[in-house]
Design a protein around this motif. Sequence first.
Motif, short mmCIF file in Angstrom:
data_model
loop_
_atom_site.label_atom_id
_atom_site.label_comp_id
_atom_site.label_asym_id
_atom_site.label_seq_id
_atom_site.Cartn_x
_atom_site.Cartn_y
_atom_site.Cartn_z
N PHE A 28 0.79 -1.35 -0.16
CA PHE A 28 0.04 0.06 -0.01
C PHE A 28 0.74 1.29 -0.10
O PHE A 28 0.56 2.11 -0.80
CB PHE A 28 -0.73 0.01 1.41
N SER A 29 2.06 1.56 0.89
CA SER A 29 2.71 2.58 1.06
C SER A 29 3.46 2.84 -0.24
O SER A 29 3.36 3.84 -0.64
CB SER A 29 3.61 2.44 2.36
N GLU A 49 11.45 -3.99 -4.51
CA GLU A 49 10.64 -4.86 -3.92
C GLU A 49 11.28 -6.24 -3.77
O GLU A 49 11.49 -6.82 -4.95
CB GLU A 49 9.33 -4.83 -4.62
N GLY A 56 2.88 -6.39 -0.95
CA GLY A 56 3.42 -6.27 0.34
C GLY A 56 2.70 -7.46 1.11
O GLY A 56 2.71 -8.60 0.91
N THR A 57 2.24 -7.04 2.31
CA THR A 57 1.33 -7.98 3.54
C THR A 57 0.62 -9.08 2.46
O THR A 57 0.84 -10.29 2.74
CB THR A 57 0.53 -7.18 4.32
N TRP A 60 2.68 -11.66 0.73
CA TRP A 60 3.32 -12.73 1.28
C TRP A 60 2.43 -13.53 2.33
O TRP A 60 2.86 -14.69 2.27
CB TRP A 60 4.29 -12.14 2.25
N ASP A 69 -9.00 -7.51 8.99
CA ASP A 69 -9.91 -7.34 10.19
C ASP A 69 -10.65 -5.78 9.84
O ASP A 69 -11.44 -5.65 10.74
CB ASP A 69 -9.20 -7.41 11.36
N SER A 70 -9.92 -4.89 8.99
CA SER A 70 -10.80 -3.77 8.88
C SER A 70 -11.91 -3.91 7.85
O SER A 70 -11.93 -4.72 6.94
CB SER A 70 -9.70 -2.73 8.05
N TYR A 75 -10.91 -0.24 4.07
CA TYR A 75 -9.29 -0.68 3.96
C TYR A 75 -8.97 -0.79 2.63
O TYR A 75 -9.14 -1.69 1.49
CB TYR A 75 -9.41 -2.25 4.38
N VAL A 122 16.51 -4.48 -0.75
CA VAL A 122 17.93 -3.48 -0.77
C VAL A 122 18.48 -4.06 0.50
O VAL A 122 17.99 -4.52 1.82
CB VAL A 122 16.90 -2.10 -0.32
N MET A 450 -4.43 0.91 8.66
CA MET A 450 -3.34 1.46 8.21
C MET A 450 -3.43 2.13 6.95
O MET A 450 -2.73 3.26 6.73
CB MET A 450 -2.21 0.27 8.24
C1 LIG Z 1 -2.16 -11.04 8.38
C2 LIG Z 1 -2.01 -9.59 8.21
C3 LIG Z 1 -3.45 -8.90 8.53
C4 LIG Z 1 -3.69 -7.57 8.56
N1 LIG Z 1 -4.83 -6.98 8.66
C5 LIG Z 1 -4.80 -5.79 8.68
C6 LIG Z 1 -6.04 -5.30 8.85
O1 LIG Z 1 -7.21 -5.75 9.15
N2 LIG Z 1 -6.34 -3.60 8.87
C7 LIG Z 1 -4.98 -2.88 8.80
O2 LIG Z 1 -5.17 -1.61 8.95
N3 LIG Z 1 -3.77 -3.41 8.62
C8 LIG Z 1 -3.85 -4.81 8.60
N4 LIG Z 1 -2.61 -5.32 8.67
C9 LIG Z 1 -1.45 -4.66 8.61
C10 LIG Z 1 -0.79 -4.28 6.85
O3 LIG Z 1 0.52 -4.92 6.84
C11 LIG Z 1 -1.17 -2.93 6.57
O4 LIG Z 1 -2.37 -2.72 6.50
C12 LIG Z 1 -0.62 -2.60 5.22
O5 LIG Z 1 -0.58 -3.72 4.11
C13 LIG Z 1 0.77 -2.27 5.16
O6 LIG Z 1 1.25 -1.63 3.91
P1 LIG Z 1 2.72 -1.30 3.49
O7 LIG Z 1 2.85 -1.04 2.28
O8 LIG Z 1 3.23 -0.24 4.48
O9 LIG Z 1 3.67 -2.44 4.06
P2 LIG Z 1 3.73 -4.03 3.50
O10 LIG Z 1 2.38 -4.36 2.95
O11 LIG Z 1 4.25 -4.86 4.61
O12 LIG Z 1 4.85 -3.98 2.24
C14 LIG Z 1 6.28 -3.83 2.45
C15 LIG Z 1 7.00 -4.26 1.40
O13 LIG Z 1 8.39 -3.93 1.75
C16 LIG Z 1 9.10 -5.09 1.00
N5 LIG Z 1 10.41 -4.88 1.85
C17 LIG Z 1 10.83 -4.96 3.05
N6 LIG Z 1 12.03 -4.63 3.17
C18 LIG Z 1 12.53 -4.77 2.16
C19 LIG Z 1 13.98 -4.75 1.58
N7 LIG Z 1 15.00 -4.49 2.33
N8 LIG Z 1 14.20 -4.69 0.05
C20 LIG Z 1 13.13 -4.80 -0.72
N9 LIG Z 1 11.91 -4.80 -0.20
C21 LIG Z 1 11.65 -4.80 1.06
C22 LIG Z 1 8.39 -6.31 1.62
O14 LIG Z 1 8.78 -7.61 0.74
C23 LIG Z 1 6.75 -6.02 1.44
O15 LIG Z 1 6.41 -6.38 0.44
C24 LIG Z 1 -2.24 -6.75 8.31
C25 LIG Z 1 -1.08 -7.25 8.34
C26 LIG Z 1 -1.08 -8.85 8.31
C27 LIG Z 1 0.28 -9.39 8.33
#
Ligand SMILES: Cc1cc2nc3c(=O)[nH]c(=O)nc-3n(C[C@H](O)[C@H](O)[C@H](O)COP(=O)(O)OP(=O)(O)OC[C@H]3O[C@@H](n4cnc5c(N)ncnc54)[C@H](O)[C@@H]3O)c2cc1C
Length: 513
Positions: A28-29, A49, A56-57, A60, A69-70, A75, A122, A450
């Motif tokens: 997402f971010s 990536e 992301g989450t 994997w 859960d949201s 969401y 990275v 999130m």
């Molecule tokens: C099972 C589960 C259920 C969830 N349910 C909810 C929910 O109901 N509501 C809610 O708000 N949130 C929930 N979350 C939290 C969820 O992580 C966030 O909602 C959101 O998906 C985060 O997005 P993001 O892009 O910030 O991070 P992520 O989705 O974690 O993406 C980060 C990415 O960075 C990559 N990365 C990390 N380090 C490196 C590196 N060194 N080099 C290259 N790539 C790298 C990873 O491979 C990953 O793909 C849940 C999380 C999990 C694990």
Amino acid sequence: MASSTKASTEALANSSSDFDAIIVGAGFSGMYMLNSLRDRLGLSARVFEAGDGVGGTWYWNRYPGARCDSDSYVYCYTFDKQLLQEWEWSERYPGQLEILRYLNHVADRFDLKRDIQFGTRVSAATFDEKRNRWEVRTDKGDVVTGRYFIAAVGSLSATNLPKFKGLESFKGKWYHTSQWPHDGVDFTAKRVGVVGTGATAVQAIPEIAQQAKHLTVFQRTPNFCVPARNGKVDPEVVKSRKADYDGIVERIRNSFFGFELNFIPKSALEATPEEREREFDARWDAGGFGFWLSNYQDMFFVKEANGLCADYLKRKIRATVKDPAVAEKLIPKTYAYGTKRQPLDTNYFETFNKENVLLVDASDAPIEEITPNGIRAGGKEHELDIIVFATGFDALTGPLKNLGIRGRGGQSLAQKWEDGPHTYLGLAIAGFPNLFTITGPQSPSVLSNMPVSIEQHVEWISDCIDHMRKNNFTTIEAAPQAEEQWTAHVAAIVNTTLMRPPSVPLVPRPWEW
Ligand SMILES: Cc1cc2nc3c(=O)[nH]c(=O)nc-3n(C[C@H](O)[C@H](O)[C@H](O)COP(=O)(O)OP(=O)(O)OC[C@H]3O[C@@H](n4cnc5c(N)ncnc54)[C@H](O)[C@@H]3O)c2cc1C
């Protein structure tokens, strides 16, 4: 890797190496950050990536039962009004595959994949003080530079696998829920062990128990749960929400946790027992996060008020689990309700009534070792064909420390955070110029819905960079004093709640300030 992501990744690997911004992560971010910098500000950006696709989450975590859960209508991204109107969620809480489909749809709609290098981790990022640029290295040998370095690595992306003695000797198969095989795992006729009972396990255990011949659950810390009550959403509700998205966005952005949920403006201790029961029942029956995040306003602050909420949930566990001894083991007793993330469940406690499910409680039978044939806990060997580790993440600081970041004077982030994280707003770190951390530690992050927090951070970072460019500023950096004040502020807020460490005395409640 799908052919489209593979082709774009190969093309990127041989292209330019100097960018305005380097972004790590394509969940997402990272996806919104790329869109915002490239398409709104016109900057050049490269995303790295580790996974072979976006999500992301949701790329994997493919374990059985993986689900959000949201509520689905919040969401999601809200930055594009048309996207909000055109995407249709099939259920109240979207499952992993549906969210992954959504994120791929967004990536294609905004043509993001052409600037994402997949399958690339990275491994180091160093601030070059002479050039005021970040030099970033990857495990594939790339060396690129960027004026800005943006960690969109997520709070829950670094797997936590405790070092169990003997794991390498296990003759069966083992998996971690956050690195689940893409073609799934067949539990039919298998003896399965699940280690862990957090939010992930609460989702996976009922699903695995339906398929496995026998399931042994190894529990260290029990959880309070509230039913999810997933299902189709009434089409009239969907229609009225779509018509009111401006209002919804306004409300979730101005709420405590990024949901349309607010506390009951009253103490649980002032309500009569009948009134309390009515309020608790309403939230229990509605399912979702309401019991946790829209309960009495003193629930997070006053032990006695919290105890009333907890007692209600304990009664529900006792009424659901038939064996009283098992029910007692499933009841949390060592922490206040709501101070750990509140899982939503679908038949979690009911699963412990099944003949083929056994609960092993670490308080009387801790895991001693993994043996070739299973797990030894409390002196007894449990024979297993498959072990599933639902042991969560090295949360928040883990993915950032793993980036190998070095700031001014060669200081490493891991060193700087040896005694815990220090940030300004969870977004910036003193001594690390032009580094931004989306939903970093000391921001609302995992305590919020999130996508709302992510959009806020991305827009803040994007506005900040825009301002810098318009005013010819080369670097921006948190002042050490601002960082100290923010860190103290976060601790002061935590110390008003039941989340504070047991050694810290409670400070006055916010409404008495
Ligand atoms: C099972 C589960 C259920 C969830 N349910 C909810 C929910 O109901 N509501 C809610 O708000 N949130 C929930 N979350 C939290 C969820 O992580 C966030 O909602 C959101 O998906 C985060 O997005 P993001 O892009 O910030 O991070 P992520 O989705 O974690 O993406 C980060 C990415 O960075 C990559 N990365 C990390 N380090 C490196 C590196 N060194 N080099 C290259 N790539 C790298 C990873 O491979 C990953 O793909 C849940 C999380 C999990 C694990």
